[in-house]
Design an enzyme around this catalytic site. Structure first.
Site, short mmCIF file in Angstrom:
data_model
loop_
_atom_site.label_atom_id
_atom_site.label_comp_id
_atom_site.label_asym_id
_atom_site.label_seq_id
_atom_site.Cartn_x
_atom_site.Cartn_y
_atom_site.Cartn_z
N GLU A 43 0.81 -1.22 0.00
CA GLU A 43 0.00 0.00 0.00
C GLU A 43 0.84 1.26 0.00
OE1 GLU A 43 -0.55 -2.55 1.86
OE2 GLU A 43 -2.51 -3.26 1.24
N HIS A 112 -10.58 -4.79 9.79
CA HIS A 112 -11.28 -4.42 8.57
C HIS A 112 -12.42 -3.45 8.86
CE1 HIS A 112 -9.56 -8.37 7.36
NE2 HIS A 112 -9.37 -7.74 6.24
#
Lengths: 307, 546
Positions: A43, A112
């Site tokens: 990322e 998440h």
């Protein structure tokens, strides 16, 4: 992407897979593998890559498979994305759009279910917007792509399945404007993203009980649309903030401070803020439901405010 | 070669430098043996002369490098020339050579003769040597222990590096890929004659039963998710050998940090079927107290760290744990599992580098199963897999056939020994194939063909391979197979049923364990939640235990 060849998408599994929530479905077939780029799993690196591409003329849209993973890209977003236009003396602009699904979903576990808007709100140089309906998702996305500033667009995991009739013609929304969802007289309820639906649900109950809440979807998380909010407060004199962020350091906390600073004289009661608890989001369905603000809590809060 | 820029300030500088060189050369000459001083003097002389006469400028740095580089080839050349040829080039040196102790000062007479064109640097002088009919020597001729060859390495902060005049780029990948170690072939026939590479009967059967149990467990839990009893599950089909064989090679003291496709390690160490089910259902008695998603197991007792969803976060942590083991001087190592996709994450590279620098006893095991959700390895990296990455960090690495239980066992056991005895990290790349979908949230037939999945499931099944081997050894039979499968099936079903019946976690558990004690703000928030439930009991889930 059709209008401007410089627009490209990059992220994990965005190409042929169509994205983990199918947001980029069909784009790779239409625009090719280079404009809809599948990146390796890094990322910080692909955010950095997007920033570099933006500095040399492209307009990338960077997707985090889940907003929580963008924490790995925090360095690039804070130190580079937000700062380079400033530190280079205005020479380099970074027209990126960083987007992804965030918020509390259905039993996705703590990692998440992050609310990154609270962590990112302090970064100077970026704009943050949160969409909540198909109409404003499209408008805000277009505006974000056309903006020359880096924009973080917060989508919500549970809102991808919404269906709505939207205009055929092209429309672009203003990135700094809030949306008046339901005008009212008694109390101003400020919210954004998924909480808008909980608030609207509570609003039905409130209307039955005789209250008239004014519901504003703030949409622009940075900077706040204090014009719309201010006008509303001057009318109703009572504010309730409903958010999904955690109590400490969330959007609600900043909004409370901003309102108190600017509209203190217009308030008849202290600002109430309903937010999630300062705990990692538990997996167990029952516990998870408790971390998120529910409509009955909103109703109770309004009743208390209007006493 | 010294750069040739002649401008006036440089010429002044050059003259000063040349003077300095001359001084230096005198000093040098007086302290070395003739071999050294000859080459050095020649080089120094050349430099000083070239400075003053040709006006070329040299920085001191260049000079220093140049000097040391010339000494080698200069020394070589001189030695050979002197020993094998008459010296037409340096008539005035012949006499100085013959007498080793004579002062060489008269050799430095500032005379620029054609001999100085034969500089002992690089390739330029080879042309002139050719022209003169001289024997041309290459760097590699300096094999013997002569004093002329002493300066073939450059002493840099990172260590000695040898020079070359051959400009050659290291290729991005070698023509031949790194070979893969295996012991049994696809049908379970041994391909090695080394008997030490095989397991004992007891161990082999234990590993085999573990693999079958894992496979059965995965099947039933996956079905439970499809039926809506579980919200999520992730299977390890096709990777059972890596799971169990590696676990068998470790001791219970070795700390394991897994990614999410390694529940077999826990199974080996004694995590019961019931415990697996409890965690998956997120009920009250599960280890995670219902706080994490299914398959995010963890057990401090069994030295298996609780799984965290984001990739590669466990790798730097593994190094930290190894560091603490090192401080405690324990006879144990740390084992970190991860997939091919994870090797793209920054944390992977940082962890390998740190482990190498700190001599941390970590065994890094990469399950290269070819896929990261829908991203193939060709889109993930361009290197020859993961095994070559270890070398970049100074870590011994090996590639092993991940579907061969015996090979995996041997490799992990050896790696563990090395890691502990030599206190250094090891990288293992286990080649396998992800037969399963990424998870229950994925349908991999969307990006790969069913035939390929079926092929890997049947032809390369690690379970079948090991089974063939143990059956041929006479240690296993069909009867025992069906018994094992029936027993495991019953266990799993029972565990699932029991776990489903258990109570959900208490409301109190939402706030406990955030910190060691409950701070005031959390106590306040808990009170708020309880009050809200009391006031609106109809709006909240009924099966919520308070």
């Amino acid at each position: 992407m059709e209008r401007d060849v410089r627009v490209c998408v990059m992220g994990e599994d965005v190409g042929h897979y169509g994205g983990s929530y199918k947001v980029t479905k069909g784009l790779a077939e239409k625009y090719g593998d280079l404009r809809v780029l599948d990146t390796p799993i890094a990322e910080n690196s692909f955010t950095g890559m997007g920033i570099g591409a933006a500095m040399t003329g492209l307009r990338p849209i960077i997707e985090g498979m889940n907003m929580g993973f963008l924490l790995l890209a925090f360095n690039q977003i804070s130190n580079n994305c937000g700062m380079l236009h400033y530190t280079s003396g205005g020479q380099f602009k970074i027209p990126v759009v960083i987007r992804g699904p965030g918020g509390v979903g259905r039993q996705l576990g703590a990692e998440h279910s992050q609310r990154l808007e609270s962590y990112f709100q302090s970064i100077p140089g970026i704009q943050m917007v949160a969409c909540s309906t198909p109409y404003n998702a499209k408008g805000l996305m277009k505006a974000a792509i056309r903006s020359d500033n880096p924009v973080i667009l917060f989508e919500h995991v549970l809102l991808y399945n919404l269906k709505e009739r939207i205009p055929d013609e092209e429309y672009v929304l203003n990135l700094e404007e809030a949306e008046m969802v339901r005008p009212g007289e008694h109390v101003t309820i400020l919210t954004y993203s998924r909480m808008r639906y909980h608030v609207m649900q509570a609003a039905k109950t409130l209307v039955n009980k005789g209250y008239d809440p004014e519901v504003i979807d703030i949409r622009s998380l940075k900077p706040f649309d204090l014009y719309t909010i201010g006008n509303s407060i001057k009318k109703t004199h009572r504010v309730l903030i409903v958010e999904e962020c955690m109590r400490t350091g969330g959007i609600g906390a900043s909004l409370t401070a901003a309102i108190t600073e600017n509209f203190h004289d217009y308030l008849d009661a202290p600002i109430m803020c309903l937010s999630s608890q300062d705990v990692p989001t538990p997996y167990a369905g029952t516990l998870e439901e408790w971390t998120v603000v529910q409509p009955p809590q909103i109703v109770a809060a309004v009743e208390q405010l209007c006493r | 070669m010294p750069s040739a820029t002649a401008s006036s300030p440089y010429e002044v500088k050059a003259t000063c430098l040349s003077l300095q060189c001359m001084v230096l050369s005198f000093q040098y000459l007086s302290s070395f043996s003739y071999c050294h001083h000859l080459s050095l003097s020649l080089s120094l002389l050349y430099s000083s002369l070239s400075l003053s006469h040709t006006g070329r400028s040299l920085t001191f740095n260049n000079m220093a490098l140049w000097l040391t580089s010339t000494r080698r080839c200069g020394g070589n050349l001189m030695k050979k020339i002197i020993s094998s040829h008459p010296l037409p080039l340096f008539p005035n040196y012949q006499t100085t050579f013959a007498s080793s102790s004579s002062s060489p000062t008269h050799s430095i007479n500032g005379k620029k003769t054609s001999s100085f064109q034969y500089s002992f640097l690089g390739t330029r002088h080879y042309k002139s040597m050719h022209a003169a009919g001289e024997q041309i020597l290459t760097q590699e001729d300096d094999n013997d222990d002569s004093t002329f060859g002493k300066t073939k390495n450059m002493d840099l902060p990172g260590g000695k590096i040898a020079y070359t005049t051959d400009m050659k780029f290291l290729p991005g990948s070698s023509e031949e890929r790194v070979k893969c170690y295996r012991v049994l072939d696809e049908d379970g026939y041994p391909i090695s004659s080394n008997l030490l590479e095989y397991m004992s009967k007891e161990l082999a059967l234990r590993v085999y039963s573990g693999m079958v149990t894992l496979n059965t467990m995965d099947k039933f839990f996956y079905e439970a998710q499809r039926q809506g009893r579980l919200s999520f599950y992730l299977t390890s089909f096709g990777e059972e050998a890596i799971n169990l064989a590696s676990a068998a090679a470790l001791s219970f003291d070795d700390i394991v940090l897994a990614q999410y496709r390694e529940p077999g390690v826990l199974l080996w160490r004694g995590f019961t079927m019931q415990e697996f089910a409890n965690q998956c259902f997120g009920n009250n008695i599960g280890h995670g107290k219902g706080r994490q998603m299914p398959i995010h197991y963890g057990s401090k007792k069994l030295n298996y760290i609780t799984i965290s969803s984001p990739l590669a976060t466990q790798l730097p942590q593994a190094v930290g744990m190894a560091y603490s083991l090192k401080m405690d001087k324990k006879d144990a190592c740390v084992v970190a599992f991860f997939g091919d996709g994870t090797t793209s994450e920054g944390d992977f590279h940082a962890a390998l580098n740190f482990a190498a620098v700190m001599d941390a006893p970590v065994v890094f095991i990469c399950r290269n199963n070819g896929w990261a959700i829908s991203t193939q390895v060709t889109e993930q990296f361009r290197s020859d897999g993961v095994v070559v990455k270890g070398q970049a960090y100074g870590i011994p690495s090996i590639r092993v056939d991940g579907n061969d239980a015996l090979a995996v066992y041997n490799v992990v056991r050896s790696a563990r020994e090395t890691a502990i005895n030599e206190q250094r990290p090891i990288l293992i790349e286990a080649m396998t194939y992800r037969v399963s979908h990424h998870s229950t949230s994925d349908d991999s037939t969307k990006y790969r063909s069913k035939d390929v999945i079926e092929y890997w499931k049947t032809v390369h099944s690690p379970i079948t391979r090991l089974r063939n081997w143990v059956e041929r050894k006479g240690w296993w039979s069909d009867k025992e197979e069906s018994e094992l499968r029936a027993q495991t099936m019953k266990q799993v079903k029972h565990a699932i049923d029991e776990a489903e019946k258990e109570e959900m976690p208490l409301l109190r558990d939402m706030f406990t364990d955030v910190y060691d004690d409950l701070p005031s703000n959390l106590m306040e928030q808990e009170t708020l939640v309880r009050e809200t439930i009391q006031r609106h009991p109809k709006d909240f889930p009924k099966d919520m235990p308070l």
